[in-house]
Design a protein around this motif. Structure first.
Motif, PDB file in Angstrom:
ATOM      1  N   LEU A 176       0.826  -1.211   0.000  1.00  0.00           N
ATOM      2  CA  LEU A 176       0.000   0.000   0.000  1.00  0.00           C
ATOM      3  C   LEU A 176       0.858   1.259   0.000  1.00  0.00           C
ATOM      4  N   ASN A 177       2.151   1.107   0.244  1.00  0.00           N
ATOM      5  CA  ASN A 177       3.072   2.253   0.221  1.00  0.00           C
ATOM      6  C   ASN A 177       3.636   2.522  -1.172  1.00  0.00           C
ATOM      7  N   THR A 178       3.356   1.629  -2.124  1.00  0.00           N
ATOM      8  CA  THR A 178       3.919   1.781  -3.477  1.00  0.00           C
ATOM      9  C   THR A 178       2.818   1.769  -4.535  1.00  0.00           C
ATOM     10  N   ASP A 183      -4.085   0.368  -9.872  1.00  0.00           N
ATOM     11  CA  ASP A 183      -4.059  -0.736  -8.916  1.00  0.00           C
ATOM     12  C   ASP A 183      -5.461  -0.970  -8.350  1.00  0.00           C
ATOM     13  N   LEU A 184      -5.769  -2.232  -8.054  1.00  0.00           N
ATOM     14  CA  LEU A 184      -7.037  -2.575  -7.408  1.00  0.00           C
ATOM     15  C   LEU A 184      -6.842  -2.559  -5.902  1.00  0.00           C
ATOM     16  N   LEU A 185      -7.743  -1.892  -5.203  1.00  0.00           N
ATOM     17  CA  LEU A 185      -7.686  -1.787  -3.747  1.00  0.00           C
ATOM     18  C   LEU A 185      -8.798  -2.635  -3.143  1.00  0.00           C
ATOM     19  N   PHE A 186      -8.418  -3.549  -2.258  1.00  0.00           N
ATOM     20  CA  PHE A 186      -9.371  -4.489  -1.669  1.00  0.00           C
ATOM     21  C   PHE A 186      -9.580  -4.201  -0.187  1.00  0.00           C
ATOM     22  N   TYR A 187     -10.791  -4.546   0.263  1.00  0.00           N
ATOM     23  CA  TYR A 187     -11.177  -4.347   1.654  1.00  0.00           C
ATOM     24  C   TYR A 187     -11.674  -5.671   2.228  1.00  0.00           C
ATOM     25  N   GLY A 188     -11.134  -6.033   3.399  1.00  0.00           N
ATOM     26  CA  GLY A 188     -11.504  -7.287   4.023  1.00  0.00           C
ATOM     27  C   GLY A 188     -10.337  -8.263   4.005  1.00  0.00           C
ATOM     28  N   THR A 189     -10.536  -9.424   4.570  1.00  0.00           N
ATOM     29  CA  THR A 189      -9.484 -10.432   4.619  1.00  0.00           C
ATOM     30  C   THR A 189      -9.382 -11.163   3.296  1.00  0.00           C
ATOM     31  N   ARG A 190      -8.206 -11.606   2.945  1.00  0.00           N
ATOM     32  CA  ARG A 190      -8.002 -12.339   1.696  1.00  0.00           C
ATOM     33  C   ARG A 190      -8.883 -13.583   1.669  1.00  0.00           C
ATOM     34  N   ASN A 192     -12.030 -13.379   1.519  1.00  0.00           N
ATOM     35  CA  ASN A 192     -13.348 -12.992   2.035  1.00  0.00           C
ATOM     36  C   ASN A 192     -13.532 -11.475   1.957  1.00  0.00           C
ATOM     37  N   THR A 193     -13.028 -10.877   0.867  1.00  0.00           N
ATOM     38  CA  THR A 193     -13.143  -9.433   0.712  1.00  0.00           C
ATOM     39  C   THR A 193     -14.582  -9.028   0.401  1.00  0.00           C
ATOM     40  N   TYR A 194     -14.893  -7.783   0.743  1.00  0.00           N
ATOM     41  CA  TYR A 194     -16.261  -7.294   0.566  1.00  0.00           C
ATOM     42  C   TYR A 194     -16.348  -6.050  -0.313  1.00  0.00           C
ATOM     43  N   HIS A 195     -15.177  -5.477  -0.681  1.00  0.00           N
ATOM     44  CA  HIS A 195     -15.217  -4.265  -1.510  1.00  0.00           C
ATOM     45  C   HIS A 195     -13.927  -4.134  -2.293  1.00  0.00           C
ATOM     46  N   VAL A 196     -14.006  -3.476  -3.458  1.00  0.00           N
ATOM     47  CA  VAL A 196     -12.836  -3.244  -4.303  1.00  0.00           C
ATOM     48  C   VAL A 196     -13.039  -1.951  -5.077  1.00  0.00           C
ATOM     49  N   GLU A 221      -7.161   7.847   2.632  1.00  0.00           N
ATOM     50  CA  GLU A 221      -6.719   8.091   4.011  1.00  0.00           C
ATOM     51  C   GLU A 221      -7.894   8.004   4.979  1.00  0.00           C
ATOM     52  N   TYR A 222      -9.112   8.185   4.448  1.00  0.00           N
ATOM     53  CA  TYR A 222     -10.299   8.064   5.286  1.00  0.00           C
ATOM     54  C   TYR A 222     -10.968   6.697   5.136  1.00  0.00           C
ATOM     55  N   TYR A 223     -10.488   5.899   4.197  1.00  0.00           N
ATOM     56  CA  TYR A 223     -11.069   4.566   3.955  1.00  0.00           C
ATOM     57  C   TYR A 223      -9.925   3.670   3.506  1.00  0.00           C
ATOM     58  N   GLU A 224      -9.096   3.287   4.457  1.00  0.00           N
ATOM     59  CA  GLU A 224      -7.836   2.613   4.142  1.00  0.00           C
ATOM     60  C   GLU A 224      -8.063   1.175   3.678  1.00  0.00           C
ATOM     61  N   PRO A 225      -7.523   0.824   2.506  1.00  0.00           N
ATOM     62  CA  PRO A 225      -7.696  -0.549   1.996  1.00  0.00           C
ATOM     63  C   PRO A 225      -6.902  -1.559   2.797  1.00  0.00           C
ATOM     64  N   SER A 226      -7.291  -2.829   2.653  1.00  0.00           N
ATOM     65  CA  SER A 226      -6.600  -3.923   3.347  1.00  0.00           C
ATOM     66  C   SER A 226      -5.362  -4.369   2.586  1.00  0.00           C
TER      67      SER A 226
END
Length: 233
Positions: A176-178, A183-190, A192-196, A221-226
């Motif tokens: 997430l630092n590079t 790039d695709l940004l995912f939310y949730g555990t690998r 079992n993600t719930y958003h992209v 910064e207000y909705y940090e991806p996993s």
């Protein structure tokens, strides 16, 4: 696919994570010879042999003969009604069959990412939907349908599935630092993600957010991806 099961008398495809309709209006059989075709936008192509420019995506109406060696800039890849990839060029369509055309000049990953982001931003304001018939666009989306549509339409790249969990396997994982645009940004555990969403650059993501918000830009910064995946290696 694990098989076909009948539910209320209608056939359904059984997948590892559930069911989808077997209605021919929504799904098609993959092209068996797809390896013989370009499926991502190479930038510019050259005719390897005499071919034709067509006015329609199903290549039925000839506009003109294209001599061998003719170079075209590819706007994007689109798929015919039989799911064959076509090059959209100025004035019409050309077959993406590798025996007919060759890559003349490959677009850089930066150029490709710019196309992805540019298309994604044109969809800002479009509605969010969970409808099976509308979630893949072109005028409404859910989060995973949005990224699937953008990559397929902008570059002809077909992601591995249309859900967040299947899209997790696309490309390679990056820190997430590079992050880079596209790039695709995912939310949730690998697994079992719930958003992209799609990283636009400068700390901004474009995504199909919620039924109330539709497609929008969000500062991560207000909705940090996993975690993140890079499609354009």
């Amino acid at each position: 696919m694990q098989g076909i099961e009948y539910i209320s008398g209608y056939p359904r495809y059984k997948l590892a994570d559930g069911y989808i309709t077997a209605n021919k209006s929504f799904v098609v059989q993959p092209v068996s010879s797809i390896n013989n075709y370009y499926t991502s936008n190479p930038g510019e192509i050259s005719a390897s042999k005499v071919t034709h420019l067509y006015s329609d995506i199903d290549l039925t109406n000839i506009v003109k003969k294209v001599p061998a060696g003719t170079v075209y800039k590819v706007e994007k890849i689109q798929y015919s009604t039989s799911d064959y990839p076509r090059f959209k060029v100025a004035g019409g369509f050309i077959s993406a069959n590798k025996s007919i055309v060759a890559v003349y000049k490959e677009s850089s990953n930066t150029e490709k990412a710019n196309k992805v982001v540019a298309l994604a931003k044109t969809k800002i304001g479009d509605p969010y939907t969970q409808s099976a018939s509308g979630r893949l666009g072109p005028n409404s989306f859910d989060c995973s349908g949005f990224v699937y549509y953008v990559y397929k339409t902008a570059l002809g790249i077909v992601l591995p599935g249309t859900t967040t969990t299947t899209e997790e396997s696309a490309g390679k994982e990056v820190s997430l630092n590079t992050l880079k645009p596209g790039d695709l940004l995912f939310y949730g555990t690998r697994g079992n993600t719930y958003h992209v969403g799609i990283y636009e650059g400068n700390g901004i993501m474009v995504h199909a957010a919620t039924p109330e918000e539709g497609v929008k830009e969000t500062a991560i910064e207000y909705y940090e991806p996993s975690f993140a995946r890079r499609i354009l290696n």
